[in-house]
Design a protein around this motif. Structure first.
Motif, PDB file in Angstrom:
ATOM      1  N   SER A  87      20.971  10.818   9.287  1.00 62.67           N
ATOM      2  CA  SER A  87      20.609  10.145  10.543  1.00 62.67           C
ATOM      3  C   SER A  87      21.172   8.734  10.645  1.00 62.67           C
ATOM      4  N   SER A  88      22.038   8.360   9.702  1.00 60.57           N
ATOM      5  CA  SER A  88      22.622   7.013   9.668  1.00 60.57           C
ATOM      6  C   SER A  88      21.554   5.932   9.709  1.00 60.57           C
ATOM      7  N   ALA A  89      20.563   6.071   8.806  1.00 64.09           N
ATOM      8  CA  ALA A  89      19.483   5.086   8.734  1.00 64.09           C
ATOM      9  C   ALA A  89      19.205   4.740   7.278  1.00 64.09           C
ATOM     10  N   SER A  90      18.921   3.477   7.044  1.00 61.87           N
ATOM     11  CA  SER A  90      18.475   3.024   5.731  1.00 61.87           C
ATOM     12  C   SER A  90      17.136   2.328   5.945  1.00 61.87           C
ATOM     13  N   TRP A  91      16.052   3.077   5.744  1.00 56.36           N
ATOM     14  CA  TRP A  91      14.704   2.585   6.025  1.00 56.36           C
ATOM     15  C   TRP A  91      14.193   1.776   4.843  1.00 56.36           C
ATOM     16  N   VAL A  92      13.901   0.491   5.079  1.00 52.86           N
ATOM     17  CA  VAL A  92      13.495  -0.418   4.021  1.00 52.86           C
ATOM     18  C   VAL A  92      12.100  -0.966   4.313  1.00 52.86           C
ATOM     19  N   ALA A  93      11.248  -0.945   3.283  1.00 48.51           N
ATOM     20  CA  ALA A  93       9.952  -1.633   3.324  1.00 48.51           C
ATOM     21  C   ALA A  93       9.930  -2.534   2.104  1.00 48.51           C
ATOM     22  N   ASP A  94      10.282  -3.808   2.302  1.00 54.88           N
ATOM     23  CA  ASP A  94      10.437  -4.725   1.174  1.00 54.88           C
ATOM     24  C   ASP A  94      10.333  -6.166   1.675  1.00 54.88           C
ATOM     25  N   ALA A  95       9.178  -6.782   1.438  1.00 56.45           N
ATOM     26  CA  ALA A  95       8.972  -8.166   1.877  1.00 56.45           C
ATOM     27  C   ALA A  95       9.928  -9.123   1.171  1.00 56.45           C
ATOM     28  N   GLY A  96      10.497  -8.710   0.038  1.00 53.15           N
ATOM     29  CA  GLY A  96      11.413  -9.564  -0.701  1.00 53.15           C
ATOM     30  C   GLY A  96      12.862  -9.440  -0.261  1.00 53.15           C
ATOM     31  N   ASN A  97      13.157  -8.549   0.695  1.00 57.89           N
ATOM     32  CA  ASN A  97      14.521  -8.361   1.164  1.00 57.89           C
ATOM     33  C   ASN A  97      14.790  -9.342   2.294  1.00 57.89           C
ATOM     34  N   GLU A  98      15.603 -10.344   2.018  1.00 58.39           N
ATOM     35  CA  GLU A  98      15.859 -11.407   3.001  1.00 58.39           C
ATOM     36  C   GLU A  98      16.700 -10.937   4.183  1.00 58.39           C
ATOM     37  N   PHE A  99      17.297  -9.744   4.094  1.00 60.31           N
ATOM     38  CA  PHE A  99      18.150  -9.253   5.172  1.00 60.31           C
ATOM     39  C   PHE A  99      17.402  -8.368   6.160  1.00 60.31           C
ATOM     40  N   VAL A 100      16.166  -7.983   5.817  1.00 62.88           N
ATOM     41  CA  VAL A 100      15.396  -7.078   6.668  1.00 62.88           C
ATOM     42  C   VAL A 100      14.045  -7.721   6.944  1.00 62.88           C
ATOM     43  N   THR A 101      13.936  -8.484   8.022  1.00 62.89           N
ATOM     44  CA  THR A 101      12.690  -9.176   8.320  1.00 62.89           C
ATOM     45  C   THR A 101      11.686  -8.224   8.954  1.00 62.89           C
ATOM     46  N   GLY A 102      10.433  -8.421   8.608  1.00 67.00           N
ATOM     47  CA  GLY A 102       9.369  -7.615   9.184  1.00 67.00           C
ATOM     48  C   GLY A 102       9.053  -6.360   8.401  1.00 67.00           C
ATOM     49  N   SER A 103       9.835  -6.057   7.366  1.00 65.88           N
ATOM     50  CA  SER A 103       9.548  -4.869   6.573  1.00 65.88           C
ATOM     51  C   SER A 103       8.697  -5.274   5.377  1.00 65.88           C
ATOM     52  N   ALA A 104       7.762  -4.395   4.995  1.00 67.16           N
ATOM     53  CA  ALA A 104       6.899  -4.701   3.850  1.00 67.16           C
ATOM     54  C   ALA A 104       6.038  -3.504   3.499  1.00 67.16           C
ATOM     55  N   VAL A 105       5.679  -3.409   2.229  1.00 68.23           N
ATOM     56  CA  VAL A 105       4.587  -2.532   1.824  1.00 68.23           C
ATOM     57  C   VAL A 105       3.328  -3.329   2.132  1.00 68.23           C
ATOM     58  N   ARG A 106       2.475  -2.794   3.019  1.00 66.02           N
ATOM     59  CA  ARG A 106       1.312  -3.549   3.483  1.00 66.02           C
ATOM     60  C   ARG A 106       0.132  -3.445   2.527  1.00 66.02           C
ATOM     61  N   GLU A 107      -0.230  -2.252   2.164  1.00 63.60           N
ATOM     62  CA  GLU A 107      -1.353  -2.023   1.253  1.00 63.60           C
ATOM     63  C   GLU A 107      -0.938  -0.932   0.282  1.00 63.60           C
ATOM     64  N   PHE A 108      -1.394  -1.044  -0.972  1.00 64.56           N
ATOM     65  CA  PHE A 108      -1.073   0.027  -1.908  1.00 64.56           C
ATOM     66  C   PHE A 108      -2.068   0.053  -3.060  1.00 64.56           C
ATOM     67  N   GLU A 109      -2.129   1.216  -3.671  1.00 68.32           N
ATOM     68  CA  GLU A 109      -2.882   1.433  -4.895  1.00 68.32           C
ATOM     69  C   GLU A 109      -1.882   1.914  -5.937  1.00 68.32           C
ATOM     70  N   GLN A 110      -2.169   1.585  -7.194  1.00 66.25           N
ATOM     71  CA  GLN A 110      -1.255   1.977  -8.252  1.00 66.25           C
ATOM     72  C   GLN A 110      -2.055   2.093  -9.530  1.00 66.25           C
ATOM     73  N   ASP A 111      -1.853   3.176 -10.303  1.00 65.21           N
ATOM     74  CA  ASP A 111      -2.640   3.352 -11.523  1.00 65.21           C
ATOM     75  C   ASP A 111      -1.803   3.508 -12.781  1.00 65.21           C
ATOM     76  N   GLY A 112      -0.540   3.134 -12.715  1.00 66.63           N
ATOM     77  CA  GLY A 112       0.301   3.201 -13.913  1.00 66.63           C
ATOM     78  C   GLY A 112       1.303   4.335 -13.885  1.00 66.63           C
ATOM     79  N   THR A 113       0.929   5.504 -13.376  1.00 74.21           N
ATOM     80  CA  THR A 113       1.882   6.609 -13.270  1.00 74.21           C
ATOM     81  C   THR A 113       2.030   7.098 -11.834  1.00 74.21           C
ATOM     82  N   SER A 114       1.167   6.629 -10.943  1.00 77.21           N
ATOM     83  CA  SER A 114       1.278   7.034  -9.539  1.00 77.21           C
ATOM     84  C   SER A 114       0.922   5.851  -8.644  1.00 77.21           C
ATOM     85  N   ALA A 115       1.362   5.950  -7.392  1.00 72.28           N
ATOM     86  CA  ALA A 115       1.090   4.889  -6.425  1.00 72.28           C
ATOM     87  C   ALA A 115       1.108   5.495  -5.030  1.00 72.28           C
ATOM     88  N   SER A 116       0.396   4.856  -4.113  1.00 72.67           N
ATOM     89  CA  SER A 116       0.402   5.281  -2.717  1.00 72.67           C
ATOM     90  C   SER A 116       0.060   4.086  -1.852  1.00 72.67           C
TER      91      SER A 116
END
Length: 142
Positions: A87-116
């Motif tokens: 689809s000619s898309a590169s979907w980014v969610a990364d608050a640390g990416n200075e080239f893509v403003t407004g993208s971020a992981v908003r909320e997450f849980e992580q237990d060492g081997t899995s995350a959501s």
């Protein structure tokens, strides 16, 4: 050998859901992709490919939930990237990416081997397009 023996991820961006293998290898249009899923030093990270033969890959890195409390900058913000060559898309969610403003992981849980969690994705290849809400799940033991 970087290939993992186990690992899977599901990423939903808007109304599109992608199921990825984070294990083994796949060859699409002459390119070989290697799936990997690691849980080291409190972080869940991986890369993989869709299992239906399309040219769509994922890279993700999810630090511990308290990653911001470490004063030595050992962790970057959580990041998910889905590169969809179909689809000619590169979907980014990364608050640390200075080239893509407004993208971020908003909320997450992580237990060492899995995350959501939930995220706001921006198409890096069309940065003026509207951000899209999404979710992700990754499991290095699946």
């Amino acid at each position: 050998d970087l290939a993992s023996e186990t690992g899977s991820a599901v990423v939903t961006i808007g109304d599109a859901t992608f199921e990825f293998s984070l294990a083994g290898t796949a060859t699409v249009d002459g390119t070989t992709y290697v799936g990997r899923c690691t849980s080291l030093f409190g972080m869940v990270a991986g890369s993989g490919f869709v299992t239906d033969g399309r040219d769509i890959t994922v890279d993700l890195e999810v630090p511990p939930v308290d990653w911001e409390t470490y004063e030595d900058d050992r962790y970057d913000p959580p990041a998910i990237e889905v590169e969809d060559s179909e689809s000619s898309a590169s979907w980014v969610a990364d608050a640390g990416n200075e080239f893509v403003t407004g993208s971020a992981v908003r909320e997450f849980e992580q237990d060492g081997t899995s995350a959501s969690g939930t995220a706001t994705f921006v198409n890096e290849w069309a940065p003026d397009s509207d951000p899209v809400d999404g979710t992700f799940e990754v499991d290095c033991e699946a």
